[in-house]
Structures are given as C-alpha cells and as structure tokens.
Design a protein around this motif. Sequence first.
Motif, PDB file in Angstrom:
ATOM      1  N   GLU A 119      24.558  -3.111  -8.643  1.00 20.08           N
ATOM      2  CA  GLU A 119      24.218  -3.145  -7.218  1.00 20.08           C
ATOM      3  C   GLU A 119      22.771  -2.768  -6.939  1.00 20.08           C
ATOM      4  O   GLU A 119      22.123  -3.341  -6.058  1.00 20.08           O
ATOM      5  CB  GLU A 119      25.152  -2.208  -6.454  1.00 20.08           C
ATOM      6  N   ASN A 120      22.244  -1.809  -7.669  1.00 21.12           N
ATOM      7  CA  ASN A 120      20.871  -1.342  -7.443  1.00 21.12           C
ATOM      8  C   ASN A 120      19.941  -1.806  -8.565  1.00 21.12           C
ATOM      9  O   ASN A 120      19.093  -1.056  -9.034  1.00 21.12           O
ATOM     10  CB  ASN A 120      20.842   0.179  -7.318  1.00 21.12           C
ATOM     11  N   SER A 121      20.100  -3.033  -8.977  1.00 22.89           N
ATOM     12  CA  SER A 121      19.320  -3.589 -10.078  1.00 22.89           C
ATOM     13  C   SER A 121      17.818  -3.468  -9.836  1.00 22.89           C
ATOM     14  O   SER A 121      17.315  -3.770  -8.751  1.00 22.89           O
ATOM     15  CB  SER A 121      19.677  -5.067 -10.270  1.00 22.89           C
ATOM     16  N   SER A 122      17.107  -3.049 -10.873  1.00 17.00           N
ATOM     17  CA  SER A 122      15.646  -2.959 -10.799  1.00 17.00           C
ATOM     18  C   SER A 122      14.992  -4.336 -10.841  1.00 17.00           C
ATOM     19  O   SER A 122      13.777  -4.461 -10.661  1.00 17.00           O
ATOM     20  CB  SER A 122      15.123  -2.108 -11.964  1.00 17.00           C
ATOM     21  N   ILE A 123      15.793  -5.376 -11.074  1.00 20.81           N
ATOM     22  CA  ILE A 123      15.292  -6.752 -11.144  1.00 20.81           C
ATOM     23  C   ILE A 123      15.640  -7.527  -9.873  1.00 20.81           C
ATOM     24  O   ILE A 123      15.274  -8.680  -9.715  1.00 20.81           O
ATOM     25  CB  ILE A 123      15.900  -7.482 -12.375  1.00 20.81           C
ATOM     26  N   LYS A 124      16.340  -6.893  -8.976  1.00 17.07           N
ATOM     27  CA  LYS A 124      16.828  -7.584  -7.781  1.00 17.07           C
ATOM     28  C   LYS A 124      15.695  -8.285  -7.031  1.00 17.07           C
ATOM     29  O   LYS A 124      14.662  -7.682  -6.739  1.00 17.07           O
ATOM     30  CB  LYS A 124      17.518  -6.592  -6.842  1.00 17.07           C
ATOM     31  N   GLY A 125      15.887  -9.562  -6.766  1.00 17.89           N
ATOM     32  CA  GLY A 125      14.909 -10.336  -6.028  1.00 17.89           C
ATOM     33  C   GLY A 125      13.755 -10.883  -6.846  1.00 17.89           C
ATOM     34  O   GLY A 125      12.931 -11.652  -6.329  1.00 17.89           O
ATOM     35  N   LYS A 126      13.672 -10.530  -8.122  1.00 17.61           N
ATOM     36  CA  LYS A 126      12.546 -11.012  -8.948  1.00 17.61           C
ATOM     37  C   LYS A 126      12.689 -12.512  -9.181  1.00 17.61           C
ATOM     38  O   LYS A 126      13.760 -12.985  -9.572  1.00 17.61           O
ATOM     39  CB  LYS A 126      12.515 -10.269 -10.286  1.00 17.61           C
ATOM     40  N   PRO A 127      11.621 -13.290  -8.982  1.00 16.40           N
ATOM     41  CA  PRO A 127      11.709 -14.733  -9.223  1.00 16.40           C
ATOM     42  C   PRO A 127      11.725 -15.067 -10.712  1.00 16.40           C
ATOM     43  O   PRO A 127      10.829 -14.648 -11.457  1.00 16.40           O
ATOM     44  CB  PRO A 127      10.460 -15.289  -8.541  1.00 16.40           C
ATOM     45  N   ILE A 128      12.747 -15.794 -11.130  1.00 16.28           N
ATOM     46  CA  ILE A 128      12.877 -16.229 -12.517  1.00 16.28           C
ATOM     47  C   ILE A 128      13.028 -17.746 -12.532  1.00 16.28           C
ATOM     48  O   ILE A 128      13.946 -18.286 -11.916  1.00 16.28           O
ATOM     49  CB  ILE A 128      14.092 -15.578 -13.211  1.00 16.28           C
ATOM     50  N   THR A 129      12.120 -18.414 -13.222  1.00 16.11           N
ATOM     51  CA  THR A 129      12.175 -19.868 -13.354  1.00 16.11           C
ATOM     52  C   THR A 129      12.669 -20.208 -14.753  1.00 16.11           C
ATOM     53  O   THR A 129      12.116 -19.723 -15.745  1.00 16.11           O
ATOM     54  CB  THR A 129      10.799 -20.508 -13.138  1.00 16.11           C
ATOM     55  N   VAL A 130      13.721 -21.005 -14.823  1.00 19.60           N
ATOM     56  CA  VAL A 130      14.297 -21.403 -16.107  1.00 19.60           C
ATOM     57  C   VAL A 130      14.048 -22.885 -16.335  1.00 19.60           C
ATOM     58  O   VAL A 130      14.391 -23.716 -15.490  1.00 19.60           O
ATOM     59  CB  VAL A 130      15.816 -21.132 -16.143  1.00 19.60           C
ATOM     60  N   VAL A 131      13.438 -23.208 -17.470  1.00 17.47           N
ATOM     61  CA  VAL A 131      13.280 -24.604 -17.881  1.00 17.47           C
ATOM     62  C   VAL A 131      14.421 -24.915 -18.837  1.00 17.47           C
ATOM     63  O   VAL A 131      14.448 -24.416 -19.967  1.00 17.47           O
ATOM     64  CB  VAL A 131      11.922 -24.851 -18.557  1.00 17.47           C
ATOM     65  N   ALA A 132      15.380 -25.705 -18.359  1.00 13.97           N
ATOM     66  CA  ALA A 132      16.544 -26.065 -19.162  1.00 13.97           C
ATOM     67  C   ALA A 132      16.363 -27.473 -19.709  1.00 13.97           C
ATOM     68  O   ALA A 132      16.145 -28.416 -18.940  1.00 13.97           O
ATOM     69  CB  ALA A 132      17.809 -25.987 -18.319  1.00 13.97           C
ATOM     70  N   SER A 133      16.419 -27.607 -21.016  1.00 15.91           N
ATOM     71  CA  SER A 133      16.288 -28.936 -21.634  1.00 15.91           C
ATOM     72  C   SER A 133      17.552 -29.243 -22.415  1.00 15.91           C
ATOM     73  O   SER A 133      18.199 -28.350 -22.958  1.00 15.91           O
ATOM     74  CB  SER A 133      15.067 -28.976 -22.562  1.00 15.91           C
ATOM     75  N   ARG A 134      17.895 -30.528 -22.454  1.00 14.22           N
ATOM     76  CA  ARG A 134      19.106 -30.916 -23.182  1.00 14.22           C
ATOM     77  C   ARG A 134      18.978 -32.354 -23.688  1.00 14.22           C
ATOM     78  O   ARG A 134      18.377 -33.212 -23.029  1.00 14.22           O
ATOM     79  CB  ARG A 134      20.344 -30.750 -22.314  1.00 14.22           C
TER      80      ARG A 134
END
Length: 219
Positions: free
Chosen positions: A122-137
């Motif tokens: 609930e109190n994550s220190s990462i909350k709201g941090k933008p994470i961009t994932v490049v998914a390739s397949r």
Amino acid sequence: MATLLHLDSSLFPGSASASRVVTDAFRKAWEEQHPEGTVIYRDLATDPVPHLDVHGASAGFADPATHTPEQAAAFAGRVKLIEELEQADAVLIGAPMYNFTIPSTLKAWLDNVILVGRTAGENSSIKGKPITVVASRGGGYSAGTPRESFEYVQRYLEAALTDMFGAEVDFIVTELTLAHSVPAMKDLVPLAEASRSKALEDAASKAKALAERLAATGS
C-alpha cells in the motif's frame, strides 16, 4: 536533472535484438531532452543479478538486527538494486518474450527489488513512478489473434509493476520479429516491419513526452 534506470534483458546483442533496438531509441530520445541527466544501465543478460536465495528472501521478512552474516550479505545486494530503482525518476525495461514469458534474468531482478513493506504494498516507495516496458515477441500475440492467450509478458509485468509497485506502466510492443528468419512467416514481413516502425516511433515520442513532463515537475 532526471535519472533514467535502463534495463535490458535480451540474450542477443545490439541490433540483433528487437527489444534493444527500441530501448536504444527511447534512451537516445530521453538523453536529447536530458543531456546533463543520468542514465543507470544494467544489462541483465551479460551481467545478471543473483537469483533470490533463501538468505535474501528470509532477510526481507526479518529485523535487520537479527540477520545472519549470510542474510546480511544477500540483503545488502537487494538493497542496492532497490535504491537504484527508488532513486530513478523513470525506468525503461527491455522485455523480450522467451517461451511465452519474460527472461529469467529479468525475473531475478524483479524478485530482488519486490520487497513487501518497502517497494511493494500500500505504501510502496515506487508508487506512481513511470515505467516504460519494451515488449518484443517473435510471433503475433495481440488481442484477437489465435495466440493471444499465450501472452504472459505484458500480463505478468502489468501485475508485478502496477499491482505490487503501484507504478505508472506504459508498454511499447514490437512483434512478429521472427518473420524475416522463419520461412513460414515470410508473408508477415510487412506486418513485422510496420510493428517495428510503430515501436520506434512510440519510443521516440513517449521518451520525449515523459522527459518533458518530468522536467516540468522539476525532476
């Protein structure tokens, strides 16, 4: 200036990797916006982090004052990775699909940085941090395709990064990457090229937009 944590996990180097080509495009666009910024880079394929063991796992649920020497050493490694993640203003992850899911090296990193009561919960220190994932397949796993139900890269990462971290997650996808090398997929080459071009365009535009947004907030 803003700090970007950039993780690659493809087994293949440089332009031989579809995900690395796109993460590289994102990073270059980001650096153009933040020429004085910092990029922390981890190549999880060439320099993998240790898989979580009993010492590192148990240490996460124990008072540090009670840690054994083995727990203390393992937990120190986890804390280093966690602090890198916490201190970054944004995160970029290259996540190719291997056998329907993410590489084990990326899973090892996640196992180390997911810590209930700190980065997860609930109190994550990462909350709201933008994470961009490049998914390739290599094949096609988009909504409506016959193999849609076998797509566990985006599904898993959405659960781990959004539900556990509370992060703001955005995906860039390039697929049908095997069309050029698998004879049975030759008719899909135009679709593969279109997917790659779209991914590269998205990488450049999304990196620029995110960098500008963070600059506006003083990151």
